[in-house]
Write an enzyme that holds these catalytic residues in place. Structure first.
Site, PDB file in Angstrom:
ATOM      1  N   ASP A 192      22.096  81.826  50.622  1.00  0.00           N
ATOM      2  CA  ASP A 192      22.026  80.372  50.496  1.00  0.00           C
ATOM      3  C   ASP A 192      22.477  79.961  49.099  1.00  0.00           C
ATOM      4  O   ASP A 192      21.806  80.271  48.103  1.00  0.00           O
ATOM      5  CB  ASP A 192      20.571  79.932  50.758  1.00  0.00           C
ATOM      6  CG  ASP A 192      20.457  78.423  50.857  1.00  0.00           C
ATOM      7  OD1 ASP A 192      21.329  77.712  50.320  1.00  0.00           O
ATOM      8  OD2 ASP A 192      19.479  77.954  51.477  1.00  0.00           O
ATOM      9  N   GLY A 233      30.132  67.767  58.697  1.00  0.00           N
ATOM     10  CA  GLY A 233      30.491  67.767  60.108  1.00  0.00           C
ATOM     11  C   GLY A 233      31.416  66.587  60.363  1.00  0.00           C
ATOM     12  O   GLY A 233      31.846  65.929  59.415  1.00  0.00           O
ATOM     13  N   CYS A 277      37.327  61.420  52.501  1.00  0.00           N
ATOM     14  CA  CYS A 277      36.179  60.511  52.606  1.00  0.00           C
ATOM     15  C   CYS A 277      35.773  59.908  51.268  1.00  0.00           C
ATOM     16  O   CYS A 277      34.890  59.052  51.226  1.00  0.00           O
ATOM     17  CB  CYS A 277      34.977  61.227  53.224  1.00  0.00           C
ATOM     18  SG  CYS A 277      35.221  61.565  54.962  1.00  0.00           S
ATOM     19  N   TYR A 331      28.398  61.386  52.287  1.00  0.00           N
ATOM     20  CA  TYR A 331      29.224  62.598  52.193  1.00  0.00           C
ATOM     21  C   TYR A 331      30.364  62.364  51.188  1.00  0.00           C
ATOM     22  O   TYR A 331      30.639  63.207  50.321  1.00  0.00           O
ATOM     23  CB  TYR A 331      29.763  62.923  53.592  1.00  0.00           C
ATOM     24  CG  TYR A 331      30.847  63.961  53.662  1.00  0.00           C
ATOM     25  CD1 TYR A 331      30.565  65.316  53.527  1.00  0.00           C
ATOM     26  CD2 TYR A 331      32.180  63.589  53.897  1.00  0.00           C
ATOM     27  CE1 TYR A 331      31.574  66.265  53.611  1.00  0.00           C
ATOM     28  CE2 TYR A 331      33.186  64.533  53.986  1.00  0.00           C
ATOM     29  CZ  TYR A 331      32.877  65.873  53.840  1.00  0.00           C
ATOM     30  OH  TYR A 331      33.876  66.818  53.924  1.00  0.00           O
ATOM     31  N   ASN A 351      41.275  65.779  57.292  1.00  0.00           N
ATOM     32  CA  ASN A 351      41.177  66.230  58.683  1.00  0.00           C
ATOM     33  C   ASN A 351      41.994  67.475  59.009  1.00  0.00           C
ATOM     34  O   ASN A 351      43.091  67.384  59.556  1.00  0.00           O
ATOM     35  CB  ASN A 351      41.630  65.106  59.616  1.00  0.00           C
ATOM     36  CG  ASN A 351      40.439  64.469  60.280  1.00  0.00           C
ATOM     37  OD1 ASN A 351      39.542  65.165  60.757  1.00  0.00           O
ATOM     38  ND2 ASN A 351      40.426  63.156  60.280  1.00  0.00           N
ATOM     39  N   LYS A 367      34.959  67.836  64.798  1.00  0.00           N
ATOM     40  CA  LYS A 367      35.710  66.626  64.452  1.00  0.00           C
ATOM     41  C   LYS A 367      36.575  66.230  65.645  1.00  0.00           C
ATOM     42  O   LYS A 367      36.653  66.955  66.636  1.00  0.00           O
ATOM     43  CB  LYS A 367      36.551  66.913  63.229  1.00  0.00           C
ATOM     44  CG  LYS A 367      35.668  67.243  62.048  1.00  0.00           C
ATOM     45  CD  LYS A 367      36.500  67.462  60.835  1.00  0.00           C
ATOM     46  CE  LYS A 367      35.736  66.961  59.630  1.00  0.00           C
ATOM     47  NZ  LYS A 367      36.633  66.656  58.540  1.00  0.00           N
ATOM     48  N   ALA A 368      37.277  65.088  65.486  1.00  0.00           N
ATOM     49  CA  ALA A 368      37.968  64.487  66.635  1.00  0.00           C
ATOM     50  C   ALA A 368      38.896  65.456  67.401  1.00  0.00           C
ATOM     51  O   ALA A 368      38.795  65.525  68.635  1.00  0.00           O
ATOM     52  CB  ALA A 368      38.730  63.244  66.180  1.00  0.00           C
TER      53      ALA A 368
HETATM   54  P1  NAD Z   1      32.508  74.233  57.929  1.00  0.00           P
HETATM   55  O1  NAD Z   1      31.246  73.472  58.171  1.00  0.00           O
HETATM   56  O2  NAD Z   1      33.115  74.978  59.058  1.00  0.00           O
HETATM   57  O3  NAD Z   1      32.287  75.247  56.721  1.00  0.00           O
HETATM   58  C1  NAD Z   1      31.370  75.027  55.681  1.00  0.00           C
HETATM   59  C2  NAD Z   1      30.533  76.284  55.542  1.00  0.00           C
HETATM   60  O4  NAD Z   1      29.621  76.114  54.449  1.00  0.00           O
HETATM   61  C3  NAD Z   1      29.677  76.593  56.784  1.00  0.00           C
HETATM   62  O5  NAD Z   1      30.011  77.849  57.321  1.00  0.00           O
HETATM   63  C4  NAD Z   1      28.267  76.553  56.277  1.00  0.00           C
HETATM   64  O6  NAD Z   1      27.408  77.517  56.868  1.00  0.00           O
HETATM   65  C5  NAD Z   1      28.466  76.846  54.789  1.00  0.00           C
HETATM   66  N1  NAD Z   1      27.305  76.398  54.028  1.00  0.00           N
HETATM   67  C6  NAD Z   1      26.696  75.192  54.096  1.00  0.00           C
HETATM   68  N2  NAD Z   1      25.612  75.178  53.311  1.00  0.00           N
HETATM   69  C7  NAD Z   1      25.537  76.403  52.726  1.00  0.00           C
HETATM   70  C8  NAD Z   1      24.632  77.003  51.829  1.00  0.00           C
HETATM   71  N3  NAD Z   1      23.581  76.335  51.367  1.00  0.00           N
HETATM   72  N4  NAD Z   1      24.843  78.285  51.454  1.00  0.00           N
HETATM   73  C9  NAD Z   1      25.904  78.975  51.949  1.00  0.00           C
HETATM   74  N5  NAD Z   1      26.808  78.455  52.806  1.00  0.00           N
HETATM   75  C10 NAD Z   1      26.610  77.190  53.191  1.00  0.00           C
HETATM   76  O7  NAD Z   1      33.533  73.196  57.307  1.00  0.00           O
HETATM   77  P2  NAD Z   1      35.107  73.302  57.073  1.00  0.00           P
HETATM   78  O8  NAD Z   1      35.755  72.383  58.016  1.00  0.00           O
HETATM   79  O9  NAD Z   1      35.542  74.719  57.026  1.00  0.00           O
HETATM   80  O10 NAD Z   1      35.219  72.650  55.625  1.00  0.00           O
HETATM   81  C11 NAD Z   1      35.311  73.429  54.435  1.00  0.00           C
HETATM   82  C12 NAD Z   1      35.281  72.508  53.226  1.00  0.00           C
HETATM   83  O11 NAD Z   1      36.366  71.574  53.282  1.00  0.00           O
HETATM   84  C13 NAD Z   1      34.013  71.657  53.112  1.00  0.00           C
HETATM   85  O12 NAD Z   1      33.653  71.544  51.760  1.00  0.00           O
HETATM   86  C14 NAD Z   1      34.434  70.332  53.649  1.00  0.00           C
HETATM   87  O13 NAD Z   1      33.636  69.279  53.129  1.00  0.00           O
HETATM   88  C15 NAD Z   1      35.874  70.255  53.181  1.00  0.00           C
HETATM   89  N6  NAD Z   1      36.691  69.352  54.029  1.00  0.00           N
HETATM   90  C16 NAD Z   1      36.993  69.734  55.301  1.00  0.00           C
HETATM   91  C17 NAD Z   1      37.756  68.884  56.097  1.00  0.00           C
HETATM   92  C18 NAD Z   1      38.133  69.256  57.505  1.00  0.00           C
HETATM   93  O14 NAD Z   1      38.845  68.483  58.142  1.00  0.00           O
HETATM   94  N7  NAD Z   1      37.699  70.388  58.051  1.00  0.00           N
HETATM   95  C19 NAD Z   1      38.201  67.649  55.595  1.00  0.00           C
HETATM   96  C20 NAD Z   1      37.836  67.294  54.292  1.00  0.00           C
HETATM   97  C21 NAD Z   1      37.099  68.172  53.505  1.00  0.00           C
END
Ligand code: NAD
Length: 326
Positions: free
Chosen positions: A52, A78, A122, A151, A180, A194-195
């Protein structure tokens, strides 16, 4: 020759999982960290630590050496169903902020060379995203700040946190604002999807000639970037030594959510009715502005949304079928 080393935080998630595997294939020594294993793909990282990142002792222990590259992707996040309902605001802000506070501090102590931070579209002000045809999301338009979700506020705070450490402690940071990102091996049915994943799932689950539900009127606009393209641009960003961002990483192919649904139906070979229902929709219009990334890194996406969806839909369809046959 010594291998380059990379630490990928959030490697159990969608983007982090793809990234850790890509770095490994590119010859890096890779340590991945997450609260959980990656549910959807086998991790090729040299080490995978379950822990964690809110715990400073854990963060100290995983930054026990100087990494060439640290990728901070872990976040409590999410899709609209998770970040726009308000129900998760306190956790989203608290959990992600603590992770970032721990990580950048220990990254400095460890002497790590470059830290990548994934911010988000965002962070952009709500007042520039009211017109679905003409959203304004150039990097400098982030201020005066007015994100439409907690967020987004946490991401903006953390961007500033990383840049403060760069100014005061000389650590090299790279801040990208993802727009996205989609593709196989991401959340698709756990309330965090997501969408694109949600629509692929609804289409895959629907009976021939049935219907799917879409939140809102479906005229809200967005752009979506395929995961491989996202990782290409991250690689180019990390290889550049002069530019720290923040920079948009996204696609400029803006579509309505209804169009996204139509494309998915075409790929699936299903003609379904769209039923619009009330639900959290986020801003009216959003699109990446890629002027800066073109200028600084010479990068632009090479694929159309349709091509990325063609690679994503079959994976979600197979997950839907797996669940059905259980
Ligand atoms: P995701 O939720 O699949 O991955 C995030 C990971 O962080 C998860 O596996 C979760 O278990 C881990 N995590 C959360 N809290 C934790 C903790 N306390 N200790 C250890 N691990 C922890 O999300 P993603 O889509 O892979 O996004 C990755 C990054 O990119 C994020 O920071 C997200 O905000 C950013 N982001 C993603 C998108 C997108 O479209 N997917 C868009 C904008 C920004």
């Amino acid at each position: 020759m010594n291998k380059k080393s990379a630490l990928v935080l959030g490697a159990g998630g969608f983007i982090g999982g793809h990234l850790a595997n890509k770095l490994k294939r590119n010859g890096y020594w890779v340590r991945g960290v997450d609260l959980k294993h990656n549910e959807f793909q086998r991790m090729e990282a040299d080490e995978f630590i379950i822990g964690d990142l809110r715990n400073p002792d854990l963060v100290k222990s995983i930054l026990d050496r100087s990494f060439d590259e640290v990728y901070q992707l872990a976040a409590d996040m999410g899709g609209a169903g998770y970040i726009f309902t308000g129900d998760n605001d306190a956790n989203v802000m608290h959990n992600s902020a603590i992770i970032n506070l721990n990580v950048i501090n220990e990254a400095v102590f460890s002497g790590s060379k470059k830290v990548f931070y994934s911010s988000s579209a965002c962070i952009y002000p709500l007042y520039n995203q009211l017109d679905p045809e003409n959203p304004k999301l150039s990097e400098e338009s982030a201020y005066p700040a007015a994100p439409d979700s907690e967020y987004g506020w946490e991401k903006l705070f953390s961007e500033r946190l990383y840049f403060s450490f760069q100014r005061n402690y000389g650590i090299n940071v790279k801040v990208a604002r993802f727009h996205n990102i989609f593709g196989p091996y991401g959340s698709w049915n756990n309330g965090k999807e997501k969408a694109p994943a949600a629509i692929c799932r609804k289409v895959a689950e629907a009976d021939e000639n049935g219907e799917i539900e879409i939140w809102g009127d479906g005229n809200q606009t967005r752009s979506f970037l395929y995961i491989d393209e996202c990782l290409q641009s991250v690689e180019r960003f990390m290889a550049n030594n002069d530019f720290s961002g923040p920079v948009n990483i996204g696609s400029e192919e803006m579509v309505t959510i209804n169009q996204l649904a139509e494309m998915t139906m075409e790929i699936a070979g299903k003609k379904l009715r769209i039923k619009h229902i009330p639900g959290p929709t986020g801003v009216r219009g959003r699109n990446s502005d890629n002027k800066l990334i073109k200028e600084k890194l010479g990068w632009a996406p090479s694929e159309r949304l349709f091509d990325g969806l063609k690679k994503t839909y079959p994976w979600i369809k197979s997950e839907v079928e797996k669940l059905r046959n259980q």
